[in-house]
Design a protein around this motif. Structure first.
Motif, PDB file in Angstrom:
ATOM      1  N   UNK A  60      42.444  -7.650  -1.660  1.00  0.00           N
ATOM      2  CA  UNK A  60      42.348  -8.330  -2.528  1.00  0.00           C
ATOM      3  C   UNK A  60      42.474 -10.134  -2.123  1.00  0.00           C
ATOM      4  N   UNK A  61      44.025 -10.564  -0.735  1.00  0.00           N
ATOM      5  CA  UNK A  61      44.462 -11.789  -0.562  1.00  0.00           C
ATOM      6  C   UNK A  61      43.408 -12.303  -0.164  1.00  0.00           C
ATOM      7  N   UNK A  62      42.387 -11.874   1.091  1.00  0.00           N
ATOM      8  CA  UNK A  62      41.322 -11.936   1.999  1.00  0.00           C
ATOM      9  C   UNK A  62      40.636 -12.344   1.197  1.00  0.00           C
ATOM     10  N   UNK A  63      40.479 -12.788   0.068  1.00  0.00           N
ATOM     11  CA  UNK A  63      38.894 -13.175  -0.487  1.00  0.00           C
ATOM     12  C   UNK A  63      39.491 -15.200  -0.821  1.00  0.00           C
ATOM     13  N   UNK A  64      38.230 -15.733  -0.583  1.00  0.00           N
ATOM     14  CA  UNK A  64      38.558 -16.959  -0.043  1.00  0.00           C
ATOM     15  C   UNK A  64      38.326 -17.486  -1.762  1.00  0.00           C
ATOM     16  N   UNK A  71      50.571 -14.273  -7.898  1.00  0.00           N
ATOM     17  CA  UNK A  71      51.001 -13.814  -9.038  1.00  0.00           C
ATOM     18  C   UNK A  71      50.693 -12.169  -7.953  1.00  0.00           C
ATOM     19  N   UNK A  72      49.485 -11.870  -6.980  1.00  0.00           N
ATOM     20  CA  UNK A  72      49.663 -10.861  -6.428  1.00  0.00           C
ATOM     21  C   UNK A  72      51.073 -10.974  -4.729  1.00  0.00           C
ATOM     22  N   UNK A  73      51.399 -12.091  -4.324  1.00  0.00           N
ATOM     23  CA  UNK A  73      52.172 -12.157  -3.430  1.00  0.00           C
ATOM     24  C   UNK A  73      53.753 -11.600  -4.478  1.00  0.00           C
ATOM     25  N   UNK A  74      54.009 -12.730  -5.496  1.00  0.00           N
ATOM     26  CA  UNK A  74      55.468 -11.796  -6.249  1.00  0.00           C
ATOM     27  C   UNK A  74      54.996 -10.759  -6.418  1.00  0.00           C
ATOM     28  N   UNK A 124      54.594   5.272  -8.656  1.00  0.00           N
ATOM     29  CA  UNK A 124      53.131   5.669  -8.046  1.00  0.00           C
ATOM     30  C   UNK A 124      51.523   4.544  -8.526  1.00  0.00           C
ATOM     31  N   UNK A 125      52.005   3.813  -9.337  1.00  0.00           N
ATOM     32  CA  UNK A 125      50.469   3.047  -9.294  1.00  0.00           C
ATOM     33  C   UNK A 125      50.987   1.620  -8.380  1.00  0.00           C
ATOM     34  N   UNK A 183      48.750  -1.361  -3.767  1.00  0.00           N
ATOM     35  CA  UNK A 183      49.188  -2.327  -2.671  1.00  0.00           C
ATOM     36  C   UNK A 183      47.966  -1.873  -1.788  1.00  0.00           C
ATOM     37  N   UNK A 184      47.300  -1.431  -1.315  1.00  0.00           N
ATOM     38  CA  UNK A 184      46.296  -1.418  -0.283  1.00  0.00           C
ATOM     39  C   UNK A 184      45.196  -2.046  -1.165  1.00  0.00           C
ATOM     40  N   UNK A 185      45.043  -2.323  -2.333  1.00  0.00           N
ATOM     41  CA  UNK A 185      43.583  -3.212  -2.816  1.00  0.00           C
ATOM     42  C   UNK A 185      44.125  -4.549  -3.582  1.00  0.00           C
ATOM     43  N   UNK A 186      45.835  -4.497  -3.659  1.00  0.00           N
ATOM     44  CA  UNK A 186      46.138  -6.148  -3.759  1.00  0.00           C
ATOM     45  C   UNK A 186      45.918  -6.634  -2.088  1.00  0.00           C
TER      46      UNK A 186
END
Length: 106
Positions: A30-34, A43-46, A18-19, A24-27
């Motif tokens: 966040x990947x789009x933040x330059x 870490x997020x991609x993993x 659940x967590x 997942x949508x927030x991460x």
């Protein structure tokens, strides 16, 4: 008593899933933040099991020039060469296929 421990394990697994689903949508956003640090990006991609192959950035205008990211600003070294992984500008002195910061953070 074994039944209660199995239920606790299932509940723990449910809470973890659940967590992950809620984050997942927030991460992904966040990947789009330059300015996101590379270590956090990796870490997020993993965690999201996204493709870890880094694609070179597409440059729409190859004639566009920028100051070298590695030289002191007062030198004003203009270049058309960019790092293939982080798209930072690199002059002839610093030019390579990947910048040194990428190797240090790897």
């Amino acid at each position: 008593m074994a039944v209660k421990s199995e239920k606790a394990l299932l509940r723990k697994k449910f809470a973890i899933e659940l967590s992950e689903d809620l984050l997942a949508p927030w991460m992904k956003k966040r990947l789009n933040v330059p300015t996101l640090p590379r270590s956090t990006r990796t870490f997020i991609r993993e965690l999201l099991k996204l493709n870890l192959n880094i694609q070179p950035p597409e440059q729409s205008d190859s004639k566009k020039r920028k100051n070298c990211s590695f030289c002191p600003y007062h030198l004003c070294r203009m270049t058309r060469n960019f790092c293939q992984t982080c798209s930072r500008a690199m002059c002839g002195e610093h030019h390579a296929n990947m910048c040194k910061d990428w190797f240090e953070n790897k």
